[in-house]
Design an enzyme around this catalytic site. Structure first.
Site, PDB file in Angstrom:
ATOM      1  N   ARG A  37      75.254   6.613  35.194  1.00 45.71           N
ATOM      2  CA  ARG A  37      75.799   6.393  34.010  1.00 45.71           C
ATOM      3  C   ARG A  37      76.067   4.752  33.549  1.00 45.71           C
ATOM      4  O   ARG A  37      76.342   4.300  32.540  1.00 45.71           O
ATOM      5  CB  ARG A  37      77.117   6.892  34.197  1.00 45.71           C
ATOM      6  N   ASP A  75      71.489  17.281  39.914  1.00 47.45           N
ATOM      7  CA  ASP A  75      72.184  17.112  38.857  1.00 47.45           C
ATOM      8  C   ASP A  75      73.319  16.939  38.466  1.00 47.45           C
ATOM      9  O   ASP A  75      74.343  17.079  37.455  1.00 47.45           O
ATOM     10  CB  ASP A  75      71.967  18.234  37.686  1.00 47.45           C
TER      11      ASP A  75
HETATM   12  O1  DOR Z   1      74.608  18.959  31.937  1.00 49.86           O
HETATM   13  C1  DOR Z   1      74.170  18.198  31.501  1.00 49.86           C
HETATM   14  N1  DOR Z   1      74.398  16.990  31.977  1.00 49.86           N
HETATM   15  N2  DOR Z   1      72.258  18.714  31.524  1.00 49.86           N
HETATM   16  C2  DOR Z   1      71.546  17.478  31.051  1.00 49.86           C
HETATM   17  O2  DOR Z   1      70.521  17.334  31.362  1.00 49.86           O
HETATM   18  C3  DOR Z   1      71.895  16.099  31.081  1.00 49.86           C
HETATM   19  C4  DOR Z   1      73.233  16.088  31.848  1.00 49.86           C
HETATM   20  C5  DOR Z   1      73.966  14.768  31.586  1.00 49.86           C
HETATM   21  O3  DOR Z   1      73.699  13.693  31.585  1.00 49.86           O
HETATM   22  O4  DOR Z   1      75.286  14.838  30.819  1.00 49.86           O
END
Ligand code: DOR
Length: 441
Positions: free
Chosen positions: A72, A313
């Site tokens: 972020r 993720d």
């Molecule tokens: O749920 C998700 N959030 N999937 C993604 O591919 C991107 C991610 C995000 O950047 O928040």
């Protein structure tokens, strides 16, 4: 968390159960670390002029590697900074993480890549490798300067968060990426099939009256990606596999020798769409949580090697951004500090053995993305995670180093966690095991 530099000091990790799939090691050994690298792995190293970590009863592994993290910064520092993310990583046992390009500005140029590397060095926790965008601004229209990104230090390319809808564009990008030796990580989603979708399409989306996303939206794109990998002869890595059908497509592609690799995340093998029944926005994620049959398919894919690696993720959002009606909430689940205990459940269930799990969380991520680490060979950097496999506790988001609180595993009783994380021979994380609130034996 304690950060103290001990470079050039001698450190001995004594009597731990060493599991290093890269060298086929699985047994009790001592490890001698000197000058930040592994100097010796032997049965009984004499303790002379060294700091000693007693690891008896513990599992000692090459530092875990997460190749799919959202940090972020720049642009969304209220959700996470490189420092908070890198500290969350080492608290979860990860010595290396790769961060996605969907920042603001997007990591589609050398300045952003270099900024990320600088901030990561200053944080002094996990090693951070940036992933560059495939397209400028993640718009899927104009190619990012792939050669320049490589020169600045990206290890892969991805528009993750957005699918690349134009197949011709992706074909050209694969050809360029091949020239520079960078894999492309695909967020496989046909948005035309689910323009307003916010959860899995099925009985529960009908009951809740929420627009759904069918498995087909993922599978169509996985098939397209496989065909483009075949056409270009270049490496596509399928991000966050959520559907059993995708697993089958990847299995068939691998059998035909196509250059495709795949990852899944803890939430896709431990939660179903039921998790959003109470409109819990912390379980809203893209792709969405699916069904028991999908979980079975993913576990089979993990067992037979179709799914090469497990990633987090880690997608932090500010708690206030998630405190809105389900349809309006951003997608994303954090994972750096909950992934390991959720993955250890796979061992308890007999899906994977310890060496197989460490292969998917350290050795294979390093191999697929050409990263240093993933094994404890002599003279290599001492990136090491020490795991207590017996400790029983409740996951508590309020104790996370991450700024994110969007974790659907909050309050889950789990077994096993990283207790010491070592990067380049320095102890960068040590769990406080006296804390009676979060830990019970
Ligand atoms: O749920 C998700 N959030 N999937 C993604 O591919 C991107 C991610 C995000 O950047 O928040």
């Amino acid at each position: 968390m304690k950060y103290h530099s001990q470079r050039n000091k001698r450190l001995i990790i004594k009597s731990g159960h060493l599991i290093d799939p890269g060298q086929g090691l699985d047994g009790v050994f001592d490890i001698l670390i000197e000058g930040g690298v592994i100097e010796a792995i032997e049965r009984d190293i004499p303790v002379e002029y060294a700091e000693v970590i007693d690891a008896s009863g513990k599992i000692v592994v090459p530092g875990l590697i997460d190749v799919h993290t959202h940090l972020r910064e720049p642009g969304f520092e209220h959700k996470e900074t490189i420092e908070t993310g890198a500290k969350a990583a080492v608290a979860g046992g990860f010595t290396t993480i790769c961060c996605m390009a969907n920042t603001n500005p997007v990591n589609d140029n050398q300045e952003v890549t270099r900024f990320i590397l600088k901030q990561a060095r200053a944080a002094g926790a996990a090693k951070v490798y940036p992933i560059g965008a495939v397209s400028k601004g993640l718009k899927g229209e104009e190619m990012a300067p792939i050669g320049e990104l490589k020169e600045a230090g990206v290890v892969a390319l991805s528009d993750d968060g957005n699918p690349i809808t134009n197949s011709s564009f992706l074909r050209r990008a694969l050809e360029y990426a091949r020239y520079f030796g960078l894999p492309i990580i695909s967020h496989a989603e046909d948005k035309m099939l689910s323009p307003d979708g916010v959860m899995n399409e099925g009985k529960i989306s009908t009951q809740l009256g929420l627009p759904g996303i069918p498995n087909t939206a993922e599978e169509i794109m996985v098939f397209r990606d496989i065909k483009l990998a075949e056409l270009t002869g270049w490496h596509i890595h399928i991000a966050h596999v959520s559907s059993a059908g995708s697993v089958e497509l990847i299995r068939q592609a691998k059998a035909r020798g196509i250059r495709v690799t795949a990852e899944t995340c803890p939430h896709y093998f431990s939660l179903t769409e039921e998790a959003v029944k109470e409109f819990d926005t912390n379980a809203k994620v893209s792709p969405p949580l699916r069904t028991k049959d999908d979980i079975e398919g993913i576990k089979n894919g993990l067992r037979d090697g179709t799914i090469d690696i497990i990633v987090t993720d880690h997608a932090p959002h500010h708690p206030l951004e998630k405190a809105v009606p389900f349809e309006q909430a951003p997608s994303g689940i954090i994972g750096l500090e909950s992934s390991l205990p959720i993955c250890i459940r796979l061992i308890e269930e007999g899906v994977l053995s310890w060496p197989e799990l460490i292969r998917k969380m350290s050795y294979m991520p390093a191999c697929i993305f050409g990263l240093p680490g993933g094994t404890l060979k002599l003279r290599r950097p001492a990136d090491i995670t020490i795991i207590d496999p017996k400790i029983r506790y409740r996951i508590d988001v309020n104790r996370f180093y991450s700024k994110g609180r969007n974790c659907p595993f909050h309050n889950w009783e789990v077994i096993g966690r990283a207790i010491i994380t070592i990067v380049d021979g320095n102890i960068v994380y040590k769990a406080d095991l006296r804390d009676p609130l979060s830990l019970t034996y």
